[in-house]
Design a protein around this motif. Structure first.
Motif, PDB file in Angstrom:
ATOM      1  N   LEU A  58       0.881  -1.209   0.279  1.00  0.00           N
ATOM      2  CA  LEU A  58      -0.026  -0.307   0.023  1.00  0.00           C
ATOM      3  C   LEU A  58       0.818   1.109   0.266  1.00  0.00           C
ATOM      4  CD1 LEU A  58      -2.774  -0.662   2.493  1.00  0.00           C
ATOM      5  CD2 LEU A  58      -2.874  -1.644   0.317  1.00  0.00           C
ATOM      6  N   PRO A  59       1.267   2.174  -0.631  1.00  0.00           N
ATOM      7  CA  PRO A  59       2.103   3.015  -0.964  1.00  0.00           C
ATOM      8  C   PRO A  59       1.062   3.956  -0.309  1.00  0.00           C
ATOM      9  CG  PRO A  59       1.399   2.782  -3.412  1.00  0.00           C
ATOM     10  CD  PRO A  59       0.421   1.826  -2.441  1.00  0.00           C
ATOM     11  N   VAL A  60       1.405   5.415   0.700  1.00  0.00           N
ATOM     12  CA  VAL A  60       1.044   6.286   1.063  1.00  0.00           C
ATOM     13  C   VAL A  60       1.397   7.700   0.701  1.00  0.00           C
ATOM     14  CG1 VAL A  60       0.856   7.312   3.321  1.00  0.00           C
ATOM     15  CG2 VAL A  60       1.494   4.875   3.363  1.00  0.00           C
ATOM     16  N   THR A  61       0.146   8.083  -0.082  1.00  0.00           N
ATOM     17  CA  THR A  61       0.708   8.984  -1.280  1.00  0.00           C
ATOM     18  C   THR A  61      -0.078  10.498  -1.042  1.00  0.00           C
ATOM     19  OG1 THR A  61      -0.933   8.072  -2.539  1.00  0.00           O
ATOM     20  CG2 THR A  61       1.924   7.835  -3.078  1.00  0.00           C
ATOM     21  N   ARG A  62      -0.498  11.415  -1.386  1.00  0.00           N
ATOM     22  CA  ARG A  62      -1.806  12.417  -1.237  1.00  0.00           C
ATOM     23  C   ARG A  62      -2.725  11.589  -2.038  1.00  0.00           C
ATOM     24  NH1 ARG A  62       0.153  18.036  -4.450  1.00  0.00           N
ATOM     25  NH2 ARG A  62      -2.228  17.885  -4.376  1.00  0.00           N
ATOM     26  N   ASP A  63      -3.266  10.966  -2.963  1.00  0.00           N
ATOM     27  CA  ASP A  63      -4.001  10.837  -3.261  1.00  0.00           C
ATOM     28  C   ASP A  63      -4.862   9.900  -2.310  1.00  0.00           C
ATOM     29  OD1 ASP A  63      -3.870  12.429  -5.607  1.00  0.00           O
ATOM     30  OD2 ASP A  63      -2.436  11.494  -6.374  1.00  0.00           O
ATOM     31  N   THR A  64      -4.055   8.252  -1.161  1.00  0.00           N
ATOM     32  CA  THR A  64      -4.376   7.608  -1.048  1.00  0.00           C
ATOM     33  C   THR A  64      -4.674   7.404   0.908  1.00  0.00           C
ATOM     34  OG1 THR A  64      -2.458   6.542  -0.714  1.00  0.00           O
ATOM     35  CG2 THR A  64      -3.281   6.167  -2.646  1.00  0.00           C
ATOM     36  N   PHE A  65      -3.859   8.406   1.493  1.00  0.00           N
ATOM     37  CA  PHE A  65      -3.011   8.550   2.977  1.00  0.00           C
ATOM     38  C   PHE A  65      -5.279   8.443   3.682  1.00  0.00           C
ATOM     39  CE2 PHE A  65      -3.133  12.888   2.093  1.00  0.00           C
ATOM     40  CZ  PHE A  65      -4.136  13.365   3.325  1.00  0.00           C
ATOM     41  N   TRP A  66      -6.296   9.533   2.712  1.00  0.00           N
ATOM     42  CA  TRP A  66      -6.996  10.230   3.588  1.00  0.00           C
ATOM     43  C   TRP A  66      -7.945   8.477   3.352  1.00  0.00           C
ATOM     44  CZ3 TRP A  66     -11.459   9.979   0.255  1.00  0.00           C
ATOM     45  CH2 TRP A  66     -10.735   9.641  -1.213  1.00  0.00           C
ATOM     46  N   ASP A  67      -7.979   7.485   1.692  1.00  0.00           N
ATOM     47  CA  ASP A  67      -8.889   6.329   2.191  1.00  0.00           C
ATOM     48  C   ASP A  67      -8.185   5.094   2.971  1.00  0.00           C
ATOM     49  OD1 ASP A  67     -10.656   5.847   0.908  1.00  0.00           O
ATOM     50  OD2 ASP A  67     -10.281   5.174  -0.913  1.00  0.00           O
ATOM     51  N   LEU A  68      -6.548   5.112   2.962  1.00  0.00           N
ATOM     52  CA  LEU A  68      -6.011   4.478   3.511  1.00  0.00           C
ATOM     53  C   LEU A  68      -6.312   3.116   4.546  1.00  0.00           C
ATOM     54  CD1 LEU A  68      -2.753   3.600   2.371  1.00  0.00           C
ATOM     55  CD2 LEU A  68      -1.801   3.950   4.716  1.00  0.00           C
ATOM     56  N   HIS A  69      -7.307   3.778   5.430  1.00  0.00           N
ATOM     57  CA  HIS A  69      -7.673   2.788   6.488  1.00  0.00           C
ATOM     58  C   HIS A  69      -9.157   1.747   5.223  1.00  0.00           C
ATOM     59  CE1 HIS A  69     -10.665   6.072   5.310  1.00  0.00           C
ATOM     60  NE2 HIS A  69     -11.411   5.163   5.951  1.00  0.00           N
ATOM     61  N   ARG A  70      -9.669   2.745   4.654  1.00  0.00           N
ATOM     62  CA  ARG A  70     -10.778   1.780   3.638  1.00  0.00           C
ATOM     63  C   ARG A  70     -10.077   0.674   2.817  1.00  0.00           C
ATOM     64  NH1 ARG A  70     -13.115   6.683   3.127  1.00  0.00           N
ATOM     65  NH2 ARG A  70     -14.910   6.737   3.501  1.00  0.00           N
ATOM     66  N   ILE A  71      -8.279   1.796   2.434  1.00  0.00           N
ATOM     67  CA  ILE A  71      -7.874   0.460   1.275  1.00  0.00           C
ATOM     68  C   ILE A  71      -7.496  -0.723   2.001  1.00  0.00           C
ATOM     69  CG2 ILE A  71      -5.633   0.136  -0.284  1.00  0.00           C
ATOM     70  CD1 ILE A  71      -6.192   3.641  -0.998  1.00  0.00           C
ATOM     71  N   ALA A  72      -6.639  -1.277   3.646  1.00  0.00           N
ATOM     72  CA  ALA A  72      -6.264  -1.540   4.271  1.00  0.00           C
ATOM     73  C   ALA A  72      -6.922  -2.172   4.574  1.00  0.00           C
ATOM     74  CB  ALA A  72      -5.478  -0.997   5.251  1.00  0.00           C
ATOM     75  N   ALA A  73      -8.096  -2.545   4.611  1.00  0.00           N
ATOM     76  CA  ALA A  73      -9.574  -2.557   5.499  1.00  0.00           C
ATOM     77  C   ALA A  73      -9.522  -4.229   4.348  1.00  0.00           C
ATOM     78  CB  ALA A  73     -10.444  -2.753   5.909  1.00  0.00           C
ATOM     79  N   THR A  74      -9.615  -3.539   2.600  1.00  0.00           N
ATOM     80  CA  THR A  74      -9.845  -4.502   1.802  1.00  0.00           C
ATOM     81  C   THR A  74      -8.514  -4.927   1.276  1.00  0.00           C
ATOM     82  OG1 THR A  74     -10.745  -3.369   1.213  1.00  0.00           O
ATOM     83  CG2 THR A  74     -10.528  -4.592  -1.565  1.00  0.00           C
ATOM     84  N   ALA A  75      -7.440  -5.120   1.559  1.00  0.00           N
ATOM     85  CA  ALA A  75      -6.365  -5.814   1.285  1.00  0.00           C
ATOM     86  C   ALA A  75      -6.449  -6.919   1.927  1.00  0.00           C
ATOM     87  CB  ALA A  75      -4.832  -4.884   1.609  1.00  0.00           C
ATOM     88  N   ALA A  76      -6.965  -6.167   3.403  1.00  0.00           N
ATOM     89  CA  ALA A  76      -6.838  -7.807   4.961  1.00  0.00           C
ATOM     90  C   ALA A  76      -8.005  -8.963   4.323  1.00  0.00           C
ATOM     91  CB  ALA A  76      -7.020  -6.975   6.164  1.00  0.00           C
ATOM     92  N   TYR A  77      -8.995  -8.286   3.836  1.00  0.00           N
ATOM     93  CA  TYR A  77      -9.330  -9.680   3.536  1.00  0.00           C
ATOM     94  C   TYR A  77      -9.244  -9.867   2.498  1.00  0.00           C
ATOM     95  CZ  TYR A  77     -14.069 -11.674   1.115  1.00  0.00           C
ATOM     96  OH  TYR A  77     -15.095 -11.740   1.064  1.00  0.00           O
TER      97      TYR A  77
END
Length: 537
Positions: A58-77
């Motif tokens: 999971l890259p942490v950029t200006r485009d993803t950091f605010w949404d990272l909790h959702r992205i991380a939850a999807t990745a974990a799933y």
């Protein structure tokens, strides 16, 4: 020859397995970011995981950091093999002066929560850390809300509730202003006039929905302005004054719109005691003759004098109690029937003790084209507005500067102003404004563009949800995404965008980006759009 049959078997080189890169919590958000970054789309990412890819990065950029909790939850799933994905909190830049450290701490929490899952969270990008450092360096107790919304507009995230929430409380009205979109005699010629029937006119926002809404706004720290209005007269709602009290009890800013007829003794006392911040009085006339032209079949002498007496009594009550609020804004919707009265209207406002005057050029629609400023009225109107500004400079009521931009963009032949500018600049209203209707619908802007319903989800859930985010980010490029449709069928870029009042918010956003040194982070076409939106351009 015989030895050739006994050649050692070829051992294939080990397959190097690398983690796949995930940029969104669902196919749409991932694919949009992946396309811009030149990375594989969602379909290929899913295929790689099915083929045994070594987890997710999971890259942490200006485009993803605010949404990272959702992205991380999807990745974990995706990599969890049936294990339940952990509940992950969103990033909260608090305290704002320590935003870079807050991000690092939050990323540490996410990594800890994902321990045991094959999910790798990168270090934050240099660009993101520079952006957060600039925001943190500019922060002070007075500009926190501004900076959080700027951070959202620059990154696509949302970190605070809207600055203005326009809450429609009643559709009924006791007057029939000729420029009104709903109660004017001319509005009978609207294509959708049948929608505004008796049932619609009786519709009012219920108390339970209202109270939950303002609780949500309090929780979202949307403190600047809860604007109580409607497609009619809000004071016709039997609990309107209680609504003012409830908003102010939560220490939220509050504005009330009215035509002034019902600003009688009880209402005057209530708004002063509750601490209402601003009262708009939409009058648009300074003489009985013009009042009757603007309000057909109403008594121009008696009703105009009633409104004047109400406003004068309110400003006197404020003086007697030694309180500056509510400030009074006299509103003049300038059209062909009253354009000759703008200076008389200014002096009337001064005489009534009003602090502010707002001139608003008529929004020209096919059914009200007769109200457009005529070509022969334009030159004198400009001279009169200039004279009003001169009187303002000498200590008269302040004039909201929107009228200057409207006149500067006025198309003399048609009476339309601001035409074409919003599509060129893009719309950033998704970070600063929202509107709720009497039926509980939540609209993206002033026009009916329904995102969701307060009867289905809370305002907090809607404002912070993925559906709102989709429209919020698409609106930054209306030229590309203008055909996107809302749940009620309205397009993102519609006819109402011509002459949209939220151009003031766009200009303010551009000005604030420069003020706080954030313009350097504006990208590509956004940079030119926001530069063009600047009041100085």
């Amino acid at each position: 020859m015989i030895r050739s049959f006994f050649r050692p078997p070829e051992i294939p080189a080990p397959v190097e397995r690398t983690p796949v890169v995930l940029l969104g919590g669902h196919p749409g958000s991932h694919d949009a970011r992946a396309l811009a970054a030149g990375l594989p789309p969602w379909r290929e990412v899913m295929g790689a995981l099915a083929s045994g890819a070594d987890g997710v990065r999971l890259p942490v950029t200006r485009d993803t950091f605010w949404d990272l909790h959702r992205i991380a939850a999807t990745a974990a799933y995706l990599v969890g093999a049936g294990r339940k994905a952990p509940a992950l909190p969103p990033f909260v830049p608090n305290p704002l002066p320590d935003a870079p450290a807050a991000l690092e701490g939050w990323l540490g929490e996410l990594r800890g929560a994902l321990e045991g899952f094959a999910v790798q969270i990168d270090a934050p990008s240099d660009e993101l850390m520079a952006l957060l450092a600039t925001v943190a360096g500019a922060a002070d107790p007075l500009n926190r809300g501004i900076l959080l919304r700027l951070l959202g507009a620059l990154t696509g995230g949302v970190f605070r509730g809207p600055a203005t929430v326009h809450v429609d409380v009643a559709n009924a009205c006791n007057v029939n202003c000729i420029y009104c979109w709903f109660h004017s005699p001319l509005s009978a010629d609207r294509e959708d006039a049948a929608e505004f029937d008796t049932a619609w006119r009786s519709e009012m926002l219920d108390w339970a929905t209202f109270e939950k809404l303002i609780d949500d706004l309090d929780g979202l720290d949307a403190r600047e302005d809860v604007l109580l209005s409607g497609k009619g007269e809000p004071l016709l709602h039997p609990q309107c004054l209680d609504m003012v009290r409830a908003v102010k009890a939560r220490d939220l800013g509050c504005t009330l719109f009215s035509n002034g007829v019902l600003v009688r003794e009880e209402a005057r006392r209530a708004v002063v005691e509750a601490g209402l911040d601003l009262l708009y009085v939409s009058l648009s006339s300074a003489s009985p003759e013009v009042y009757e032209a603007i309000h057909p079949d109403h008594d121009g002498v008696a009703e105009l004098e009633e409104v004047r007496a109400n406003v004068r009594a309110l400003t006197q009550l404020k003086a007697n109690r030694g309180t500056p609020t509510p400030r009074v804004m006299m509103v003049d919707v300038v059209n062909s029937l009253n354009a000759h009265e703008v200076l008389d209207f200014y002096e009337q406002a001064r005489d009534l003790g009003a602090e502010h005057v707002r001139y608003q050029l008529q929004h020209v629609q096919p059914y009200n084209a007769q109200l457009r400023i005529r070509p022969d009225q334009v030159e004198q109107l400009r001279l009169d507005i200039a004279e009003a500004h001169r009187r303002e400079a000498e200590g008269g009521p302040s004039i909201v500067p929107n009228i200057d931009w409207q006149l500067a963009t006025l198309e003399v032949s048609s009476g339309v102003w601001g035409h074409g500018r919003t599509p060129d600049e893009g719309c950033y209203v998704g970070w600063t404004f929202s509107r709720t209707w009497t039926n509980g619908d939540v609209s993206f802007c002033c026009s009916p563009k329904v995102v969701d319903s307060l009867h289905e989800r809370s305002f907090s859930e809607i404002w912070q949800g993925e559906r709102y985010a989709k429209f919020r980010n698409a609106a930054r490029d209306l030229a590309t995404h203008g055909d996107m449709t809302f749940s009620n069928g309205a397009k993102l870029l519609g006819d109402h965008c011509v002459g949209c009042p939220n151009y003031e918010g766009i200009g303010k956003l551009a000005e604030d980006l420069r003020r706080y040194g954030l313009e350097q982070f504006v990208r590509g076409r956004d940079r030119q759009r926001l530069r063009d939106a600047s009041p100085d351009s």
